[in-house]
Design an enzyme around this catalytic site. Structure first.
Site, PDB file in Angstrom:
ATOM      1  N   ARG A 137       0.852  -1.184   0.000  1.00 27.55           N
ATOM      2  CA  ARG A 137       0.000   0.000   0.000  1.00 27.55           C
ATOM      3  C   ARG A 137       0.886   1.231   0.000  1.00 27.55           C
ATOM      4  O   ARG A 137       1.808   1.341   0.807  1.00 27.55           O
ATOM      5  CB  ARG A 137      -0.922   0.030   1.228  1.00 27.55           C
ATOM      6  CG  ARG A 137      -2.023   1.065   1.075  1.00 27.55           C
ATOM      7  CD  ARG A 137      -2.717   1.397   2.369  1.00 27.55           C
ATOM      8  NE  ARG A 137      -3.908   2.206   2.149  1.00 27.55           N
ATOM      9  CZ  ARG A 137      -3.905   3.484   1.783  1.00 27.55           C
ATOM     10  NH1 ARG A 137      -2.753   4.114   1.570  1.00 27.55           N
ATOM     11  NH2 ARG A 137      -5.037   4.141   1.610  1.00 27.55           N
ATOM     12  N   GLU A 145     -12.030   5.279  -3.675  1.00 31.24           N
ATOM     13  CA  GLU A 145     -12.435   3.893  -3.460  1.00 31.24           C
ATOM     14  C   GLU A 145     -13.247   3.371  -4.637  1.00 31.24           C
ATOM     15  O   GLU A 145     -14.145   4.045  -5.136  1.00 31.24           O
ATOM     16  CB  GLU A 145     -13.270   3.772  -2.183  1.00 31.24           C
ATOM     17  CG  GLU A 145     -12.494   4.014  -0.908  1.00 31.24           C
ATOM     18  CD  GLU A 145     -11.470   2.925  -0.659  1.00 31.24           C
ATOM     19  OE1 GLU A 145     -11.838   1.726  -0.722  1.00 31.24           O
ATOM     20  OE2 GLU A 145     -10.299   3.274  -0.394  1.00 31.24           O
ATOM     21  N   ARG A 185      -0.947  -5.789   4.808  1.00 34.11           N
ATOM     22  CA  ARG A 185      -0.279  -5.156   3.679  1.00 34.11           C
ATOM     23  C   ARG A 185       0.960  -4.424   4.194  1.00 34.11           C
ATOM     24  O   ARG A 185       1.016  -4.006   5.351  1.00 34.11           O
ATOM     25  CB  ARG A 185      -1.207  -4.165   2.977  1.00 34.11           C
ATOM     26  CG  ARG A 185      -2.472  -4.766   2.409  1.00 34.11           C
ATOM     27  CD  ARG A 185      -3.388  -3.691   1.843  1.00 34.11           C
ATOM     28  NE  ARG A 185      -3.772  -2.712   2.864  1.00 34.11           N
ATOM     29  CZ  ARG A 185      -4.620  -1.708   2.657  1.00 34.11           C
ATOM     30  NH1 ARG A 185      -5.161  -1.553   1.451  1.00 34.11           N
ATOM     31  NH2 ARG A 185      -4.924  -0.869   3.625  1.00 34.11           N
TER      32      ARG A 185
END
EC number: 3.1.-.-
Length: 287
Positions: A137, A145, A185
């Protein structure tokens, strides 16, 4: 009558010669060749004998540590050691882009010098890459989004993903690791070369108006570039690029969008829980 032509006129035999006594004459006694060689010092001799063993052990340890630090391949975020964060970076190839601020990286330690791309093949295809990539990320930014679970996404979500894909998909990038988030992540500042100039991927997304700076009160990872990121965001906003072209009255940041949709999902779950049908025996007792 003695012989007139003899060496001596005396008929007496010469006295026998005595063996030479070196001690009496003050001379050192004769020594053998081996006795003349220097005798080895016992500690020095032991050091010479153990030196190869010691050097071999040190060399093996150094090689192992070098492998662990620079040549070991990480197949996923869970395998990355905690002491790597904020100290190390990973070189790899982007295999897929999930949205405007996240992608999957196939770690290629050592790069081309280690044979990646010409001696060691990078797998292709979802089945071959399953369980072999690291979810990354981008640090310090938040892209619009996309649609999830049947819900509509934000404006410019598709454009952000398309731009990031065009920028880094199937390219080599370097990820400077910061931390592991709650979704397992790796939050990282990512750079790539376009074509020869080193570029900060997150910064480029901000310049295009396809992401905002990450909005949070604490825990944001900037990689030391908070002021640079916010300045780039301000310029894109002033130029009305990307998502900044949306009317102010209709604009919703990615953070606000997530808070709203997550709140709606929670409300729906609460409503569903309150309308669960009672068992037949409870309905019979309560009427």
């Amino acid at each position: 009558m003695p012989w007139p032509f003899g060496p001596s006129g005396s008929s007496e035999a010469p006295p026998p010669q005595k063996p030479r006594d070196d001690k009496v004459e003050g001379r050192e006694p004769a020594k053998s060749w081996n006795s003349l060689l220097p005798k080895p010092d016992p500690p020095l001799q032991a050091a010479k004998e153990w030196a190869p063993v010691f050097l071999t052990a040190v060399g093996s340890l150094a090689a192992f540590m070098f492998y662990q630090s620079y040549l070991r391949r990480f197949a996923g975020a869970a395998s990355i050691q905690e002491n790597f964060f904020r100290k190390r970076s990973l070189l790899g190839r982007v295999t897929s882009v999930g949205d405007g601020d996240g992608f999957h990286l196939y770690h290629t330690p050592g790069g081309k010098l280690a044979g990646w791309g010409w001696l060691r093949k990078i797998p292709e295809g979802r089945s071959n890459l399953k369980g072999e990539t690291i979810s990354i990320r981008l640090a310090g930014i938040d892209a619009p989004e996309g649609p999830h679970f049947g819900r509509p996404g934000q404006p410019f979500a598709a454009e952000a993903q398309a731009h990031l894909s065009k920028y880094i998909l199937h390219r080599r990038v370097r990820a400077h690791l910061h931390k592991r988030d709650q979704y397992n992540r790796i939050v990282a500042t990512v750079s790539t070369r376009q074509p020869f100039i080193k570029k900060d991927v997150g910064l480029e997304m901000l310049k295009q108006g396809l992401a905002t700076t990450y909005e949070a009160k604490s825990g944001v990872e900037w990689g030391g570039k908070e002021s640079i990121y916010k300045a780039a965001e301000a310029k894109a906003k002033a130029k009305k690029l990307g998502l900044w072209s949306i009317k102010a009255s209709e604009f919703e940041s990615p953070r606000d969008f997530k808070n709203r949709t997550q709140g709606n999902e929670k409300s729906e779950r609460d409503v569903e829980g309150s309308t669960v049908q009672k068992p037949w025996w409870r309905r019979w007792l309560t009427g």
